[in-house]
Design an enzyme around this catalytic site. Structure first.
Site, mmCIF file in Angstrom:
data_model
loop_
_atom_site.group_PDB
_atom_site.id
_atom_site.type_symbol
_atom_site.label_atom_id
_atom_site.label_comp_id
_atom_site.label_asym_id
_atom_site.label_seq_id
_atom_site.Cartn_x
_atom_site.Cartn_y
_atom_site.Cartn_z
ATOM 1 C CD GLN B 237 -3.049 -0.952 2.134
ATOM 2 O OE1 GLN B 237 -3.461 -2.192 2.890
ATOM 3 N NE2 GLN B 237 -3.721 0.005 2.575
ATOM 4 C CB CYS B 385 -10.854 2.815 10.090
ATOM 5 S SG CYS B 385 -9.945 2.231 11.469
#
Lengths: 288, 806
Positions: B237, B385
């Site tokens: 990521q 989140c």
């Protein structure tokens, strides 16, 4: 999630399959739909050296009407059970149960024979076959024989099958016209085994229960036939008090494992709830 | 102008810029199976690695015998900690300032921990060989319960640091203690509690779960001995951070490390950290001189790489008797597992847990977080989140319900009474954040009107009466949540990862014929960056989105950036895009002025062109300008039309939303059916409404999963339970409720395009909404809190405790 090495065999007759199993002995396993065996192999909890794929044997397929009974070839898939007009007319509980097994992709491959023969208490068909008083026709090195479903299950993954035997077909007596039936299954999600499930087949005569059979799925080491519970209901009008008594009797014979589906006490109670709901639904479907 | 001249509206439509429901361009390859994931990459001579993993949760390793494995044809090498020590790589630093074993060094600390790495010609041989590695263990006492971690006689887990009293985040009070993090005004909070009319206290356990991307973690390392260069493909990521960490660990210069994140099949925080598999693949490639691939299977993914949550949150609110909240106090016991491998900005050991005052104007608050070690897998990532924000929002949104119950108020009225008011923004929270913008009251009111809240409550009252009369065995629950997210990490003044400031970047090159390429420091894992980033550029500089290629993931070509997680792509990289585009636009304006022979100030921008003010027929399109920029620039101007921007955001962004859930619960089975779920999101400026809606659907589905059953649990011996899809609840289309989505728009005042980020909001707001619905169903019977996950057996147990089965 990679299985160990194995050799693959695909016989074209029951005789060949039985011979292969006899010749290869302990290290060979028959392969039906593979939905139990192959995951076990991927987890290396099973490591057969030989897989005998029964998928190429024409004699193991098909659904035949024998009048008083119906014979279903062991390699008949759950999808074929769902789409059989004969079963829909004579044994609709098979379709209802099949639709609650896993998901459509699995039902295209999963078979009745594999489901009943593996001895996995999580499978749905064994309790139903006990409820319907089905018989399994078996072929093996010492010839053919027939074993009642009610005598077949001895423990988790332990059955009455002897070494080298395979289930070739399942014969189910046709319940009387006007019988009521229901398979109630509680599960966490599509594809899951039952938290608890109950199969009920019953008939009424003059407003009273004339016949009743009850099978319970995944609440013990083996599928269960709740004989006492069924006995309690015979002659009753299936009133709430009788149902409650039968539910207690059924709960008493359960011994579920505590697992991700819930602790044992919950699963026992769910067997009772599923039975109670199955009885009421079966009653609504039955001719008075 | 003739009839063929496109109108302004037609030109605008052709751009497919911001606000357009542009179809996702990446889906063309994904839906045809033409994506290119790590496991699709095959290099000549490539080897495969597989791990020998610990069967025990806590044990000393007495010996490892790899001789039988090495004797298996096709096995090339078996790495253990001893081999890695030669390279000083038996341990690696975590993002949280701790050290983590790459391969078990002397002992194992959690089940399925990596013990040895087998390298073989193919993955089948590797899988056979791991069975042949013999590891002798001596079992040690296992610590599973975090509440017992700091007991005087607790087993010593981390012998490497047992005498260290200072950790990365201050003093350690016990050998199993990691940190104590405190924020806020303790005496002020204590005083407000002492004076309060009403207080509530409840411990909310936000259970351990795991992000579950379709694609598991994977890496392919190829070390070129001749050039001394390492190429690393992986499910990253944050590829640039991986490059920096790889360089620091391996001492290979960053210029000789090429990190490439190809297509990624979902991340949700799972692919932020650095895992032993990556390190072992790199070492194995260096040792063998051949490319080495490692791909984890599903059970490895669920049981080892980065869990999420596991916060025990003792939450207290103080209020006046008419429902004005006067203070909040929270203590968190954080179970971090065997190593502190939280993926938070480095100075934030508990992430942004101090957003726990939520959407409310709470004058004073105090938060303490104690992190402890246990014999469980490491992690603590932000699963869909921003860092620890779902935990924070869960604490406040459950606490609001409990307080409302005690006050005898409707929880919606309590929320309305305590909301931060529109005119209070920018708002300084008691725990140190500056909220950028919001209109909470309007959002809440819109949600209430949309679902017919009053009628739902009336229906619930009728059902409860019917239940009491024995006419039904169903209870109705209405869940409300109002959340404020904090995303877009982050401003360099308070956010860094191992010292790397959390800016992000964009480089745009407009080609001579008027198409363009944009390269980014972020990395999409399904968010649709290729689609939405192009839309921002299209609107900013008037080039159709279809003519803009967005490229991410290759550290050789992309500008340095901190990657994609915590909903930071739009708030940070999205701003960098706008800033880079504006640099291009400024140069284009100079060129247009030159071509049109007017002063720059006499030009105005119109969709895709600069035109002379008052003379719209005199214009130059961006396409015209691009050609001139390269081939005939004004005298004295450098040719070319490109720009790069590194954006250090001045503040976080604060998306918010109002969610309402209606549930029907069968008290006899514990089965909860979601009848209705309404989600209103305010993410500021909306770039692509279709992608926002998709993000909301996905985030809500993961919220549903987590709230209603998804967990990673351990038995007393430290065996991980449920780490396969048999038990791990990943809802299918059959279980997933229908989602109703809605929105308001409150732009961020400090963001160049006013966008706030949305990917994670639905998860943050969704989990408490589902949980509040379950809890609300039983609240009238005096129940204050039922712990998640709300799977049927736990709901049934709650009903049992309340005597509903008699």
């Amino acid at each position: 999630m990679i299985p160990g090495q194995f050799a693959y065999h695909r016989p074209s007759s029951i005789e060949q399959a039985v011979r292969l199993l006899a010749d290869l002995g302990d290290e060979a396993r028959p392969l039906a739909g593979g939905h139990s065996l192959i995951p076990m192999m991927k987890l290396r909890m099973a490591a057969p050296e030989h897989l005998i794929d029964l998928g190429g044997i024409a004699d193991l397929k098909g659904i035949r009407d024998r009048g008083a009974s119906i014979i279903i070839g062991a390699m008949t898939t759950q999808n074929e059970l769902i789409h059989s007009d004969l079963l829909a007319a004579k044994l609709p509980i098979i379709r209802e149960t099949s639709l609650l097994i896993a998901d459509p992709q699995i039902r295209y491959v999963g078979t009745l024979g594999g489901n009943v023969a593996n001895g996995d208490p999580g499978n749905d068909m064994p309790a139903l076959m006990m409820c319907l008083d089905a018989a399994y026709h078996v072929a093996g090195p010492s010839g053919n024989r027939t074993i009642k479903a009610r005598d077949f299950y001895e423990g988790a993954y332990f059955t009455a099958l002897q070494e080298g035997e395979i289930v070739t077909s399942v014969e189910i007596p046709v319940p009387p016209a006007g019988h009521g039936y229901a398979y109630e299954k509680l599960k966490r999600k599509i594809g899951d085994y039952a938290t608890a499930a109950a199969a009920v087949v019953l008939s009424f005569s003059g407003g009273k229960v004339a016949t009743c059979a009850i099978g319970l799925t995944n609440v013990s080491e083996t599928p269960l036939l709740a004989e006492e519970a069924a006995e309690i209901l015979i002659g009753t009008a299936l009133d709430p008090a009788s149902i409650a008594k039968a539910v207690s009797a059924a709960e008493a014979i359960t011994a579920p494992a505590s697992d991700g589906r819930g602790p044992a006490d919950y699963r026992t109670k769910m067997a009772g709830v599923m039975l109670s709901r199955a009885l009421q639904r079966a009653a609504r479907r039955a001719a008075a | 102008m003739n009839d063929m001249t496109p109108t302004r509206e037609q030109r605008e439509a052709q751009l497919q810029g911001m606000g357009c429901k542009r179809k996702r361009v990446e889906d063309i390859r994904f839906t045809q199976g033409k994506g290119n994931y790590v496991d699709d990459i095959k290099l000549p001579g490539m080897l495969y690695g597989d791990f020998v993993r610990s069967s025990h949760a806590h044990a000393r390793i007495k010996g490892i015998d790899a001789s039988k494995a090495l004797a298996l044809p096709g096995v090339i090498a078996v790495l253990t900690a001893e081999e890695l020590k030669g390279l000083n790589l038996a341990w690696m630093p975590t993002l949280a300032g701790d050290m983590q074993m790459v391969l078990a060094d002397g002992k194992v600390l959690f089940q399925n921990q990596e013990v040895a790495f087998v390298v073989a010609e193919d993955r089948y041989t590797a899988a056979d060989a791991i069975e042949l590695v013999e590891v002798e263990y001596e079992e040690l006492p296992v610590l599973v319960d975090p509440w017992k971690a700091m007991a005087p006689d607790a087993p010593v887990l981390r012998e490497d640091i047992k005498d260290k009293t200072e950790g990365a985040h201050g003093r350690r009070e016990h050998y199993n203690h990691i940190f104590k993090w405190q924020v806020g005004d303790r005496p002020g909070t204590d005083e407000a509690f002492a004076r309060a009319d009403v207080t509530i206290k409840e411990t909310f356990y936000y259970h351990r779960t795991h992000p579950c991307p379709l694609e598991t973690c994977a890496a392919l390392a190829s070390f070129d001995k001749v050039k001394g260069e390492l190429t690393l493909w992986g499910t990253f990521q944050a590829p640039h951070v991986v490059r920096t960490v790889a360089s620091l660990l391996s001492k290979i210069p960053e210029s000789k490390i090429h990190v490439i994140a190809p297509d990624i099949g979902g991340g949700f925080g799972n692919k932020v950290g650095v895992y032993p598999g990556y390190v072992c693949a790199i070492v194995a490639s260096i040792v063998t001189g051949r490319p080495v691939k490692w791909v984890e299977d599903r059970m490895e993914n669920l049981s080892t790489t980065s869990f999420a949550r596991d916060y025990h949150m003792t939450t207290e609110l103080a209020a006046t008797k008419d429902g004005r909240i006067t203070a909040m106090r929270v203590h968190v016991l954080a179970d971090h597992g065997a190593f502190d491998a939280c993926a938070d900005p480095s100075k934030w050991p508990a992430g942004f847990m101090n957003i726990c005052t939520g959407s409310y104007d709470i004058p004073v608050a105090h938060l303490t977080v104690d992190g402890v070690y246990t014999n469980k897998a490491p992690g603590g990532v932000a699963y869909r989140c921003s860092f620890r924000v779902t935990e924070a929002v869960y604490a406040i949104e459950r606490a609001i319900e409990v307080l409302a119950q005690k006050l005898g108020m409707d929880s919606v009225d309590l929320r309305m009474k305590n909301f931060i008011r529109r005119e209070q923004f920018p708002y300084q929270s008691a725990l140190g954040w500056e909220y950028d913008s919001g209109d909470y009251y309007m959002a809440m009111q819109k949600a209430l009107d949309a679902v017919g809240y009053k009628e739902l409550r009336a229906e619930q009252a009728r059902k409860r009466e019917a239940f009491k009369r024995g006419e039904t065995r169903e209870l109705m629950g209405i869940g409300v949540s109002f959340f404020t997210e904090i995303v877009g990490a982050g401003p360099s003044k308070n956010c860094d990862i191992l010292g790397v400031a959390m800016f992000d970047s964009c480089e745009i090159r407009v080609h001579p014929t008027g198409s363009a390429i944009a390269r980014m420091g972020t990395k999409t894992q399904g968010q649709g960056h290729e689609t939405t980033y192009a839309q921002i550029i299209a609107t900013e500089i008037g080039i159709p989105a279809d003519d803009i290629m967005v490229e991410e993931g290759n550290t050789d070509t992309a500008p340095y950036g901190l990657g994609t997680y915590g909903s930071r792509s739009t708030p940070v990289a999205g701003a960098a895009i706008a800033m880079a585009a504006r640099k291009i636009k400024a140069k284009a304006q100079m060129i247009a002025a030159y071509l049109l022979e007017v002063h720059e100030d006499d030009l105005e921008w119109d969709v895709d062109r600069f035109q002379v003010k008052g003379l719209p027929e005199k214009f130059k399109t961006m396409k015209d300008i691009a050609w001139v920029a390269y081939n005939a620039p004004p005298p004295g101007m450098e040719p070319g039309l490109e720009a790069v921007s590194y954006y250090d955001p001045p503040n976080m962004t604060y998306p918010f939303g109002a969610y309402i859930c209606v549930m029907d619960i069968d008290v006899d089975t514990g089965v909860a059916k979601t009848r209705r779920f309404y989600a209103l999101d305010d993410c500021g400026t909306r770039i692509n409404p279709m992608i926002i809606e998709g993000q909301v659907h996905g985030g809500l589905t993961e919220a549903f999963a987590v709230a209603m059953g998804q967990e990673i649990d351990y038995d007393e011996a430290g065996n991980v339970k449920g780490a396969s899809f048999m038990d791990f609840f990943l809802p299918t289309a059959v279980e997933t409720p229908y989602w109703e989505t809605d929105y308001t728009v409150t732009p961020s005042p400090h963001h160049p395009i006013g966008a706030k980020g949305v990917g994670e909001s639905p998860h943050v707001g969704g989990v408490p909404c589902f949980s509040n619905a379950v809890n609300d169903a039983f609240a009238f019977l005096g129940s204050t809190h039922i712990q998640m996950p709300h799977d049927p057996w736990r709901i049934w147990k709650a009903a049992e405790r309340l005597g509903l089965h008699q």
